[in-house]
Write a protein that holds these residues in place. Structure first.
Motif, PDB file in Angstrom:
ATOM      1  N   ALA A  37      49.964  37.070  35.102  1.00 13.92           N
ATOM      2  CA  ALA A  37      49.288  36.674  33.790  1.00 13.92           C
ATOM      3  C   ALA A  37      50.201  36.864  32.527  1.00 13.92           C
ATOM      4  N   VAL A  38      51.397  36.045  32.730  1.00  9.31           N
ATOM      5  CA  VAL A  38      52.307  36.076  31.475  1.00  9.31           C
ATOM      6  C   VAL A  38      51.947  34.794  30.808  1.00  9.31           C
ATOM      7  N   THR A  39      51.936  35.000  29.402  1.00 10.57           N
ATOM      8  CA  THR A  39      51.574  34.024  28.584  1.00 10.57           C
ATOM      9  C   THR A  39      52.800  33.138  28.146  1.00 10.57           C
ATOM     10  N   PRO A  40      52.536  31.871  27.975  1.00  7.28           N
ATOM     11  CA  PRO A  40      53.968  31.121  27.296  1.00  7.28           C
ATOM     12  C   PRO A  40      54.790  32.044  26.280  1.00  7.28           C
ATOM     13  N   GLU A  41      54.011  32.655  25.462  1.00  9.81           N
ATOM     14  CA  GLU A  41      55.008  33.535  24.463  1.00  9.81           C
ATOM     15  C   GLU A  41      55.471  34.596  25.160  1.00  9.81           C
ATOM     16  N   GLY A  42      55.501  34.935  26.549  1.00 13.81           N
ATOM     17  CA  GLY A  42      56.139  35.929  27.391  1.00 13.81           C
ATOM     18  C   GLY A  42      55.167  37.300  27.254  1.00 13.81           C
ATOM     19  N   THR A  43      54.087  37.390  26.826  1.00 13.35           N
ATOM     20  CA  THR A  43      53.255  38.525  26.931  1.00 13.35           C
ATOM     21  C   THR A  43      52.371  38.294  27.846  1.00 13.35           C
ATOM     22  N   VAL A  44      51.927  39.773  28.671  1.00 17.96           N
ATOM     23  CA  VAL A  44      50.798  39.663  29.490  1.00 17.96           C
ATOM     24  C   VAL A  44      49.680  39.702  29.063  1.00 17.96           C
ATOM     25  N   TYR A  45      48.924  38.664  29.468  1.00 19.78           N
ATOM     26  CA  TYR A  45      47.483  38.427  29.129  1.00 19.78           C
ATOM     27  C   TYR A  45      46.482  39.338  29.787  1.00 19.78           C
TER      28      TYR A  45
END
Length: 133
Positions: A37-45
């Protein structure tokens, strides 16, 4: 037998760094790499929430398949990796929102950890174009 092969990017920078495809189509066969669940911004959703992470991943992968001409009804195998068996109920809830009617084969594996401590779930899929109910 020769198949046309198509490598499809999923948008993660690591795909180019490591040298892999998010989705690979070979003839009628479709393989989807393990996805967290890594977002395009690189954070974990959905940090700390296995349902939110699983739903995010299923939404992302089903959307990517559909963008490339493969329906969720053509998914024949799903592998789910979770860092705790206590997440099974929440992950099952997310899974059933996408695949309850289609009923692909499914394997659940408990693993020690994923790449980041906040990642709780990783999912991979296989589909066969034309394998609808």
């Amino acid at each position: 037998m020769e198949f046309k092969r198509e490598n499809i990017k999923g948008g993660a920078a690591f795909e180019d760094v490591a040298g892999y495809s998010r989705v690979l189509k070979a003839g009628s066969f479709v393989y989807v790499s393990g996805t967290t669940a890594v977002t395009p911004e690189g954070t974990v959703y959905g940090e700390g929430d296995p349902y939110a992470q699983a739903k995010y991943i299923f939404t992302k992968l089903v959307g990517l398949l559909e963008e490339n001409g493969v329906s969720k009804e053509e998914v024949v195998k799903v592998n789910i990796y979770a860092t705790s068996s206590s997440y099974n109920g929440e992950i099952t809830k997310a899974y059933s929102e996408f695949f309850k009617e289609n009923r692909p084969c499914c394997t659940w594996l408990g693993i020690k950890e994923l790449n980041r401590p906040t990642q709780l779930v990783e999912i991979e899929m296989q589909a066969i174009i034309g394998a609808k109910l």
